[in-house]
Write a protein that holds these residues in place. Structure first.
Motif, PDB file in Angstrom:
ATOM      1  N   SER A  44      46.608  48.331  38.992  1.00 49.82           N
ATOM      2  CA  SER A  44      46.771  46.896  38.763  1.00 49.82           C
ATOM      3  C   SER A  44      46.518  46.577  37.295  1.00 49.82           C
ATOM      4  O   SER A  44      45.805  47.311  36.602  1.00 49.82           O
ATOM      5  CB  SER A  44      45.792  46.099  39.635  1.00 49.82           C
ATOM      6  OG  SER A  44      45.946  44.700  39.405  1.00 49.82           O
ATOM      7  N   ASP A  59      45.276  43.541  36.630  1.00 48.70           N
ATOM      8  CA  ASP A  59      44.262  42.477  36.680  1.00 48.70           C
ATOM      9  C   ASP A  59      43.343  42.710  37.885  1.00 48.70           C
ATOM     10  O   ASP A  59      43.786  42.665  39.033  1.00 48.70           O
ATOM     11  CB  ASP A  59      44.953  41.117  36.788  1.00 48.70           C
ATOM     12  CG  ASP A  59      43.985  39.952  36.645  1.00 48.70           C
ATOM     13  OD1 ASP A  59      42.755  40.166  36.709  1.00 48.70           O
ATOM     14  OD2 ASP A  59      44.454  38.807  36.475  1.00 48.70           O
ATOM     15  N   TYR A  60      42.061  42.957  37.600  1.00 49.67           N
ATOM     16  CA  TYR A  60      41.076  43.226  38.654  1.00 49.67           C
ATOM     17  C   TYR A  60      40.097  42.063  38.848  1.00 49.67           C
ATOM     18  O   TYR A  60      39.105  42.202  39.555  1.00 49.67           O
ATOM     19  CB  TYR A  60      40.274  44.490  38.315  1.00 49.67           C
ATOM     20  CG  TYR A  60      41.057  45.785  38.381  1.00 49.67           C
ATOM     21  CD1 TYR A  60      40.866  46.687  39.421  1.00 49.67           C
ATOM     22  CD2 TYR A  60      41.984  46.107  37.400  1.00 49.67           C
ATOM     23  CE1 TYR A  60      41.570  47.883  39.484  1.00 49.67           C
ATOM     24  CE2 TYR A  60      42.706  47.300  37.447  1.00 49.67           C
ATOM     25  CZ  TYR A  60      42.499  48.180  38.493  1.00 49.67           C
ATOM     26  OH  TYR A  60      43.206  49.350  38.545  1.00 49.67           O
ATOM     27  N   THR A  61      40.352  40.937  38.214  1.00 46.70           N
ATOM     28  CA  THR A  61      39.358  39.865  38.195  1.00 46.70           C
ATOM     29  C   THR A  61      39.054  39.315  39.579  1.00 46.70           C
ATOM     30  O   THR A  61      37.918  38.918  39.865  1.00 46.70           O
ATOM     31  CB  THR A  61      39.834  38.710  37.289  1.00 46.70           C
ATOM     32  OG1 THR A  61      41.158  38.304  37.689  1.00 46.70           O
ATOM     33  CG2 THR A  61      39.871  39.141  35.834  1.00 46.70           C
ATOM     34  N   ALA A 103      40.868  44.446  31.714  1.00 46.68           N
ATOM     35  CA  ALA A 103      41.530  44.199  33.000  1.00 46.68           C
ATOM     36  C   ALA A 103      40.619  43.458  33.967  1.00 46.68           C
ATOM     37  O   ALA A 103      41.083  42.963  35.000  1.00 46.68           O
ATOM     38  CB  ALA A 103      41.991  45.514  33.620  1.00 46.68           C
ATOM     39  N   GLU A 148      39.518  37.412  32.311  1.00 47.48           N
ATOM     40  CA  GLU A 148      40.585  36.438  32.523  1.00 47.48           C
ATOM     41  C   GLU A 148      41.845  36.826  31.737  1.00 47.48           C
ATOM     42  O   GLU A 148      41.778  37.112  30.547  1.00 47.48           O
ATOM     43  CB  GLU A 148      40.122  35.045  32.091  1.00 47.48           C
ATOM     44  CG  GLU A 148      41.132  33.951  32.394  1.00 47.48           C
ATOM     45  CD  GLU A 148      40.629  32.567  32.012  1.00 47.48           C
ATOM     46  OE1 GLU A 148      41.393  31.596  32.166  1.00 47.48           O
ATOM     47  OE2 GLU A 148      39.469  32.464  31.557  1.00 47.48           O
ATOM     48  N   GLY A 162      43.670  39.473  32.424  1.00 45.21           N
ATOM     49  CA  GLY A 162      43.976  40.862  32.707  1.00 45.21           C
ATOM     50  C   GLY A 162      44.041  41.737  31.469  1.00 45.21           C
ATOM     51  O   GLY A 162      43.605  41.352  30.377  1.00 45.21           O
ATOM     52  N   ARG A 187      44.688  43.756  28.166  1.00 44.21           N
ATOM     53  CA  ARG A 187      45.262  43.367  26.876  1.00 44.21           C
ATOM     54  C   ARG A 187      45.500  44.609  26.027  1.00 44.21           C
ATOM     55  O   ARG A 187      44.938  45.673  26.280  1.00 44.21           O
ATOM     56  CB  ARG A 187      44.301  42.437  26.128  1.00 44.21           C
ATOM     57  CG  ARG A 187      43.793  41.279  26.942  1.00 44.21           C
ATOM     58  CD  ARG A 187      42.784  40.468  26.161  1.00 44.21           C
ATOM     59  NE  ARG A 187      42.089  39.500  27.006  1.00 44.21           N
ATOM     60  CZ  ARG A 187      41.190  38.629  26.566  1.00 44.21           C
ATOM     61  NH1 ARG A 187      40.877  38.611  25.279  1.00 44.21           N
ATOM     62  NH2 ARG A 187      40.604  37.795  27.395  1.00 44.21           N
ATOM     63  N   PHE A 225      48.835  40.101  26.409  1.00 44.13           N
ATOM     64  CA  PHE A 225      48.421  40.253  27.802  1.00 44.13           C
ATOM     65  C   PHE A 225      49.575  40.885  28.576  1.00 44.13           C
ATOM     66  O   PHE A 225      50.652  40.288  28.701  1.00 44.13           O
ATOM     67  CB  PHE A 225      48.061  38.900  28.410  1.00 44.13           C
ATOM     68  CG  PHE A 225      46.828  38.275  27.820  1.00 44.13           C
ATOM     69  CD1 PHE A 225      45.610  38.359  28.474  1.00 44.13           C
ATOM     70  CD2 PHE A 225      46.882  37.619  26.601  1.00 44.13           C
ATOM     71  CE1 PHE A 225      44.464  37.787  27.943  1.00 44.13           C
ATOM     72  CE2 PHE A 225      45.753  37.041  26.051  1.00 44.13           C
ATOM     73  CZ  PHE A 225      44.533  37.129  26.720  1.00 44.13           C
ATOM     74  N   LYS A 283      50.171  41.418  31.703  1.00 44.67           N
ATOM     75  CA  LYS A 283      50.680  40.775  32.916  1.00 44.67           C
ATOM     76  C   LYS A 283      51.587  39.590  32.618  1.00 44.67           C
ATOM     77  O   LYS A 283      52.383  39.189  33.462  1.00 44.67           O
ATOM     78  CB  LYS A 283      49.514  40.348  33.816  1.00 44.67           C
ATOM     79  CG  LYS A 283      48.619  39.280  33.219  1.00 44.67           C
ATOM     80  CD  LYS A 283      47.467  38.934  34.158  1.00 44.67           C
ATOM     81  CE  LYS A 283      47.946  38.100  35.313  1.00 44.67           C
ATOM     82  NZ  LYS A 283      46.833  37.604  36.154  1.00 44.67           N
ATOM     83  N   GLU A 303      47.318  41.438  42.931  1.00 44.40           N
ATOM     84  CA  GLU A 303      47.316  40.574  41.758  1.00 44.40           C
ATOM     85  C   GLU A 303      48.499  40.861  40.847  1.00 44.40           C
ATOM     86  O   GLU A 303      49.044  39.966  40.214  1.00 44.40           O
ATOM     87  CB  GLU A 303      46.018  40.745  40.955  1.00 44.40           C
ATOM     88  CG  GLU A 303      44.876  39.870  41.351  1.00 44.40           C
ATOM     89  CD  GLU A 303      45.198  38.380  41.280  1.00 44.40           C
ATOM     90  OE1 GLU A 303      45.647  37.896  40.228  1.00 44.40           O
ATOM     91  OE2 GLU A 303      45.019  37.706  42.303  1.00 44.40           O
ATOM     92  N   THR A 304      48.882  42.131  40.775  1.00 47.29           N
ATOM     93  CA  THR A 304      50.050  42.489  39.970  1.00 47.29           C
ATOM     94  C   THR A 304      51.329  42.357  40.774  1.00 47.29           C
ATOM     95  O   THR A 304      52.350  41.872  40.261  1.00 47.29           O
ATOM     96  CB  THR A 304      49.903  43.925  39.434  1.00 47.29           C
ATOM     97  OG1 THR A 304      48.735  44.013  38.607  1.00 47.29           O
ATOM     98  CG2 THR A 304      51.117  44.333  38.608  1.00 47.29           C
TER      99      THR A 304
END
Length: 574
Positions: free
Chosen positions: A389, A391-393, A477, A480, A482, A484, A491, A493, A521-522
């Motif tokens: 992914s 983004d793991y937030t 990741a 906020e 994801g 970079r 970013f 994403k 998320e992705t």
């Protein structure tokens, strides 16, 4: 009764903190042998933001007239062939493990590239003849290649074929020694007490101090920002200051410290180098006088000074030696490997198929994002991501525990994470009573999903040392926006929706590292007509943790056929 994912997650934070502290305390920094990245030499690697590849490669395949031949591949390499591709402007030689389709396999139009996770090598894709994702894909007709990025597995540093081959065999022997429970004899070092002269060795100490200060001012200028250099300078001065505290030398030392700090911030020149040496001489003279004039005398001060300087120099060496991040993989290593594979396999449309596990999948997503942003073709026919992914937030990934390393100052204090050494040390405590680190197994494989011997091989042989700079970028990741790029301004994403190739995203139901919600998320950002998403694992079992998608006992029956079916759909040449 199998432990639930939620229960495991809530247990992990305190356990991991305790385990990490225990491991680092047991590996005193003077005695922890951080394995060199395969064949790493003392030559510094100079980073480039975007570096073109060059096709200067060598191979074990004797049928290629334009490629140098390695006389024999290391025993640890279970592939049919071992190839090396070099990257321009550095001395890295990236290892490519190749698996040739058997004659009876169906004919395919595109070669297949496999990308591994962070700090791992090719072994995860080829654990044994009966549990080999790479060999399975070759059996399905795909000309299969595994890339080992810089610092992983058999990728080496070397200016020529002979150096690279020697380094690769050395790495292979180390890996096999661990697998056979052999002890690798550490490099013999002279005892500090016998090495140091009993009398004050003024010239030697002046030289060592000068070299260390010059390293800060000159050698690291291409690796650290101005602020980071100041942090490292302050750290050294603080260490030296502690040796002199509670003595009359502190005031004199602080005066010299101020002058040296000022010089270290200026551009290098012979005049400044001379001044640095003069100030180092003054510092040594001051300490020498202090040994006889200060009460109480500073007993064993020279020995302690040598030790402090040596330890600090080792840290500087690690920062230079392990100087790469995620973008180096993305912009240099993967493109070089892809171009080399195209040149070897010669697909009619010039495209590859690619599969990435964990960070390998993140690399594929990031590549598609970059291509979409820049309006260029990825030269990929289709991709599959396994537990990946951007983004793991929103997830409860256990990797969030790496966030403290997102502080650049902390990354300088810990320039590398010897993941392989730490897991090797922890494994006996995870697989034998009283099972203190048994939670480690759940991060890797769900209960009863991997044969104990294969799990042991994976833990002991698959992991490498990771640069803090790589971790520093990957931790974005978990923030906020994801993942970079290294500048922090791009970013990935934000542009992934511009991709134009078919994608299969796969998640494991009990993956604590990249849970399904992180994968989603992705997935939700990708064009609906191009993305296929599947979660493996059933409420009553079997379950899939992070590595089960590649090496779990049920993967060959459930995951592999799904991937082959998907890739087969997009293997045609228009």
């Amino acid at each position: 009764m199998a432990t639930t994912t939620a229960t495991l997650y809530h247990q992990l934070p305190s356990d991991i903190r305790l385990a990490t502290c225990t491991l680092f305390r047991s590996f005193n920094h003077r005695h922890l042998l951080i394995p060199q990245c395969a064949g790493a030499s003392s030559r510094p690697y100079f980073s480039r933001s975007t570096t073109p590849f060059r096709l200067l490669a060598f191979s074990t395949n004797a049928n290629e007239p334009f490629v140098e031949k390695v006389s024999d591949k290391p025993p640890i390499c279970s592939a049919d062939e071992l190839h090396y591709v070099s990257v321009a402007n550095c001395d890295w030689r990236l290892a490519l493990w190749r698996y040739n389709p058997p004659p009876q396999a169906p004919t395919r139009n595109h070669p297949l590239l496999l990308l591994s996770g962070v700090g791992t090598n090719a072994i995860g894709y080829d654990l044994s003849p009966g549990s080999s994702f790479a060999r399975y894909m070759a059996g399905q007709g795909f000309d299969t290649w595994i890339l080992e990025v810089r610092g992983a597995g058999l990728s080496v540093r070397g200016s020529n074929l002979k150096e690279a081959q020697q380094s690769a065999h050395g790495v292979s022997e180390q890996i096999e020694a661990v697998a056979n429970n052999s002890k690798i004899s550490p490099v013999k070092k002279e005892d500090d007490l016998t090495r140091l002269a009993t009398v004050w060795d003024e010239s030697k100490l002046v030289t060592k101090l000068t070299e260390t200060f010059m390293s800060l001012s000159e050698r690291l200028s291409g690796f650290l920002s101005e602020n980071q250099s100041k942090i490292m300078s302050a750290k050294l001065f603080d260490q030296l200051s502690k040796l002199l505290e509670d003595s009359q030398l502190s005031e004199g030392f602080n005066e010299i410290r101020g002058k040296l700090s000022s010089l270290l911030e200026r551009r290098q020149s012979s005049a400044i180098a001379s001044q640095i040496r003069d100030l180092s001489q003054n510092l040594v003279n001051m300490i020498e006088e202090g040994q006889w004039s200060v009460s109480p005398q500073l007993f064993d001060l020279q020995e302690r000074l040598f030790s402090t300087i040596d330890d600090f120099q080792k840290q500087l060496d690690l920062i230079v030696q392990y100087d790469w991040d995620f973008d180096h993989y993305l912009e240099e290593d993967v493109p070089a490997a892809m171009e080399y594979i195209r040149a070897q396999s010669k697909p009619k449309d010039g495209k590859l198929l690619a599969i990435g596990h964990s960070m390998g999948g993140i690399l594929l997503y990031a590549m598609l994002s970059r291509c979409g942003f820049e309006g260029r073709e990825s030269r990929l026919a289709a991709i599959v991501t396994l537990a990946s992914s951007l983004d793991y937030t929103s997830s409860k990934s256990t990797l969030k525990l790496l966030l403290p390393l997102a502080d650049p100052a902390q990354a300088l204090n810990v320039p590398v994470v010897p993941l392989g050494a730490l897991l090797t040390a922890a494994y006996p405590l995870s697989s034998s009573p009283p099972y203190v680190f048994s939670w480690l197994n759940n991060l890797i494989s769900a209960e009863d999903m991997m044969h104990p011997e294969l799990l042991k091989k994976l833990v002991l042989n698959n992991f490498c040392t990771i640069p803090a700079k790589l971790i520093l970028q990957l931790t974005t990741a978990f923030r906020e926006g994801g993942l970079r790029d290294r500048s922090g301004k791009f970013f990935y994403k934000d542009h992934i929706h511009k991709c134009n190739i078919p994608m299969l995203a796969i998640a494991g139901d009990q993956d604590l590292i990249c849970p399904p919600e992180a994968v989603e998320e992705t997935v939700k950002l990708l064009p609906e007509n191009l993305i296929t998403y599947k979660v493996f694992g059933e409420p009553s079992g079997p379950h899939y943790a992070h590595y089960d998608l590649v090496g779990g006992r049920m993967a060959v029956e459930q995951v592999y056929p799904c991937i082959v079916q998907f890739l087969g759909r997009y293997d045609s040449v228009s």
